[in-house]
Design a protein around this motif. Structure first.
Motif, PDB file in Angstrom:
ATOM      1  N   VAL A  46       0.876  -1.167   0.000  1.00 17.87           N
ATOM      2  CA  VAL A  46       0.000   0.000   0.000  1.00 17.87           C
ATOM      3  C   VAL A  46       0.918   1.223   0.000  1.00 17.87           C
ATOM      4  N   PHE A  47       0.622   2.186  -0.856  1.00 20.24           N
ATOM      5  CA  PHE A  47       1.503   3.349  -0.977  1.00 20.24           C
ATOM      6  C   PHE A  47       0.729   4.549  -1.503  1.00 20.24           C
ATOM      7  N   ASN A  48       1.362   5.704  -1.410  1.00 21.13           N
ATOM      8  CA  ASN A  48       0.825   6.944  -1.967  1.00 21.13           C
ATOM      9  C   ASN A  48       1.756   7.428  -3.066  1.00 21.13           C
ATOM     10  N   THR A  49       1.157   8.057  -4.066  1.00 21.35           N
ATOM     11  CA  THR A  49       1.930   8.643  -5.150  1.00 21.35           C
ATOM     12  C   THR A  49       1.067   9.675  -5.862  1.00 21.35           C
ATOM     13  N   SER A  50       1.722  10.577  -6.552  1.00 17.91           N
ATOM     14  CA  SER A  50       0.990  11.553  -7.353  1.00 17.91           C
ATOM     15  C   SER A  50       0.691  11.001  -8.749  1.00 17.91           C
ATOM     16  N   GLU A  51       1.357   9.914  -9.135  1.00 18.35           N
ATOM     17  CA  GLU A  51       1.084   9.274 -10.424  1.00 18.35           C
ATOM     18  C   GLU A  51      -0.336   8.708 -10.395  1.00 18.35           C
ATOM     19  N   GLU A  52      -1.107   8.975 -11.439  1.00 19.98           N
ATOM     20  CA  GLU A  52      -2.499   8.538 -11.454  1.00 19.98           C
ATOM     21  C   GLU A  52      -2.785   7.429 -12.457  1.00 19.98           C
ATOM     22  N   ASN A  53      -1.794   7.042 -13.227  1.00 16.89           N
ATOM     23  CA  ASN A  53      -1.978   5.999 -14.230  1.00 16.89           C
ATOM     24  C   ASN A  53      -1.569   4.654 -13.621  1.00 16.89           C
ATOM     25  N   LYS A  54      -2.548   3.795 -13.383  1.00 15.40           N
ATOM     26  CA  LYS A  54      -2.270   2.510 -12.734  1.00 15.40           C
ATOM     27  C   LYS A  54      -1.360   1.625 -13.586  1.00 15.40           C
ATOM     28  N   ARG A  55      -1.520   1.636 -14.899  1.00 12.24           N
ATOM     29  CA  ARG A  55      -0.654   0.823 -15.770  1.00 12.24           C
ATOM     30  C   ARG A  55       0.787   1.301 -15.662  1.00 12.24           C
ATOM     31  N   GLU A  56       0.962   2.603 -15.584  1.00  9.70           N
ATOM     32  CA  GLU A  56       2.314   3.151 -15.425  1.00  9.70           C
ATOM     33  C   GLU A  56       2.904   2.715 -14.080  1.00  9.70           C
ATOM     34  N   LEU A  57       2.092   2.736 -13.027  1.00  5.16           N
ATOM     35  CA  LEU A  57       2.563   2.282 -11.717  1.00  5.16           C
ATOM     36  C   LEU A  57       2.952   0.806 -11.751  1.00  5.16           C
ATOM     37  N   GLU A  58       2.143  -0.012 -12.415  1.00  6.50           N
ATOM     38  CA  GLU A  58       2.476  -1.437 -12.549  1.00  6.50           C
ATOM     39  C   GLU A  58       3.823  -1.603 -13.241  1.00  6.50           C
ATOM     40  N   ASN A  59       4.028  -0.842 -14.305  1.00  2.54           N
ATOM     41  CA  ASN A  59       5.288  -0.926 -15.051  1.00  2.54           C
ATOM     42  C   ASN A  59       6.471  -0.455 -14.217  1.00  2.54           C
ATOM     43  N   ILE A  60       6.300   0.639 -13.481  1.00  6.89           N
ATOM     44  CA  ILE A  60       7.384   1.170 -12.645  1.00  6.89           C
ATOM     45  C   ILE A  60       7.785   0.146 -11.590  1.00  6.89           C
ATOM     46  N   ILE A  61       6.809  -0.417 -10.896  1.00  4.91           N
ATOM     47  CA  ILE A  61       7.103  -1.389  -9.827  1.00  4.91           C
ATOM     48  C   ILE A  61       7.751  -2.638 -10.419  1.00  4.91           C
ATOM     49  N   ALA A  62       7.218  -3.130 -11.536  1.00  3.96           N
ATOM     50  CA  ALA A  62       7.800  -4.312 -12.186  1.00  3.96           C
ATOM     51  C   ALA A  62       9.245  -4.043 -12.598  1.00  3.96           C
ATOM     52  N   GLU A  63       9.508  -2.849 -13.099  1.00  5.14           N
ATOM     53  CA  GLU A  63      10.867  -2.498 -13.532  1.00  5.14           C
ATOM     54  C   GLU A  63      11.820  -2.383 -12.331  1.00  5.14           C
ATOM     55  N   ILE A  64      11.357  -1.822 -11.231  1.00  7.81           N
ATOM     56  CA  ILE A  64      12.181  -1.736 -10.014  1.00  7.81           C
ATOM     57  C   ILE A  64      12.567  -3.143  -9.556  1.00  7.81           C
ATOM     58  N   ILE A  65      11.604  -4.053  -9.579  1.00  2.49           N
ATOM     59  CA  ILE A  65      11.875  -5.437  -9.165  1.00  2.49           C
ATOM     60  C   ILE A  65      12.842  -6.102 -10.139  1.00  2.49           C
ATOM     61  N   LYS A  66      12.608  -5.957 -11.433  1.00  4.56           N
ATOM     62  CA  LYS A  66      13.483  -6.552 -12.451  1.00  4.56           C
ATOM     63  C   LYS A  66      14.912  -6.044 -12.289  1.00  4.56           C
ATOM     64  N   LYS A  67      15.057  -4.745 -12.105  1.00  2.00           N
ATOM     65  CA  LYS A  67      16.383  -4.124 -11.980  1.00  2.00           C
ATOM     66  C   LYS A  67      17.115  -4.597 -10.728  1.00  2.00           C
ATOM     67  N   ASN A  68      16.405  -4.728  -9.613  1.00  2.28           N
ATOM     68  CA  ASN A  68      17.058  -5.029  -8.338  1.00  2.28           C
ATOM     69  C   ASN A  68      17.093  -6.511  -7.971  1.00  2.28           C
ATOM     70  N   TYR A  69      16.217  -7.316  -8.570  1.00  2.00           N
ATOM     71  CA  TYR A  69      16.161  -8.739  -8.216  1.00  2.00           C
ATOM     72  C   TYR A  69      16.399  -9.661  -9.409  1.00  2.00           C
ATOM     73  N   ASP A  70      16.454  -9.100 -10.601  1.00  2.00           N
ATOM     74  CA  ASP A  70      16.752  -9.845 -11.820  1.00  2.00           C
ATOM     75  C   ASP A  70      15.731 -10.942 -12.148  1.00  2.00           C
ATOM     76  N   PHE A  71      14.475 -10.696 -11.839  1.00  2.00           N
ATOM     77  CA  PHE A  71      13.394 -11.547 -12.325  1.00  2.00           C
ATOM     78  C   PHE A  71      12.162 -10.690 -12.523  1.00  2.00           C
ATOM     79  N   GLU A  72      11.254 -11.209 -13.350  1.00  2.00           N
ATOM     80  CA  GLU A  72      10.036 -10.463 -13.669  1.00  2.00           C
ATOM     81  C   GLU A  72       8.881 -10.939 -12.803  1.00  2.00           C
ATOM     82  N   VAL A  73       8.085  -9.986 -12.353  1.00  2.00           N
ATOM     83  CA  VAL A  73       6.930 -10.279 -11.511  1.00  2.00           C
ATOM     84  C   VAL A  73       5.735  -9.512 -12.064  1.00  2.00           C
ATOM     85  N   PRO A  74       4.643 -10.228 -12.348  1.00  2.00           N
ATOM     86  CA  PRO A  74       3.426  -9.508 -12.722  1.00  2.00           C
ATOM     87  C   PRO A  74       2.937  -8.656 -11.540  1.00  2.00           C
TER      88      PRO A  74
END
Length: 180
Positions: A46-74
């Protein structure tokens, strides 16, 4: 700032795709997310952000995980209002079933096509029933999820939509956390 709930699929299950929630909270905060909270180890954020596009948030979080853990997560992102609506519209109201983990919420990343909903609806398993709504498949497993044949994988395959499943207790807790 708006409150969102991110639900990760398939992490910390069977020793695969391990992510410590404390580390993930820090990573999200370092990337501009505010008031980041997690609930249990199965990837509920659960988090707060000024970003209002949920698809963009999904992509940002997935990319953070990919970059830091080297695997993809839906990643599926919902608002607190969406979680509330999903709980309110739950067709399975039997409190004993809800409390004994027989009711599950398969949260969909996007709305499935009518054709794919028909394909899923045509399948039936003894002791299991489901109802498909635009952003959630409600699933009743009389024998519990461990013995269910109608799994998250099957639902994703038939609907052709990424999804992640949570039980009633988790959904209530996420709703409560989103309102705080």
């Amino acid at each position: 700032m708006k409150t969102y709930i991110a639900l990760l699929r398939g992490i910390n299950v069977g020793g695969k795709n391990k992510i410590k929630m404390a580390n993930l909270r820090l990573l999200l905060e370092e990337n501009g997310f505010k008031n980041v909270q997690t609930y249990i180890q199965s990837g509920n954020i659960v988090f707060n952000t000024s970003e209002e596009n949920k698809r963009e948030l999904e992509n940002i979080i997935a990319e953070i995980i990919k970059k830091n853990y080297d695997f993809e997560v839906p990643v599926v992102v919902k608002t607190g209002e969406e979680i509330q609506s999903i709980l309110t519209n739950n067709p399975y109201k039997n409190q004993e079933d809800l409390n004994s983990n027989k009711i599950y919420f398969v949260l969909l990343k996007k709305q499935p096509s009518e054709e794919n909903k028909e394909i899923l609806n045509a399948i039936s398993f003894t002791n299991e029933s489901l109802e498909i709504n635009p952003n959630c498949v409600y699933l009743r497993c009389a024998l519990g999820a461990g013995k269910a044949k109608c799994t998250n994988n099957l639902i994703e395959k038939k609907l052709k939509v990424a999804a992640t499943t949570r039980n009633y207790k988790t959904m209530l807790k996420l709703q409560e956390m989103a309102l705080i």
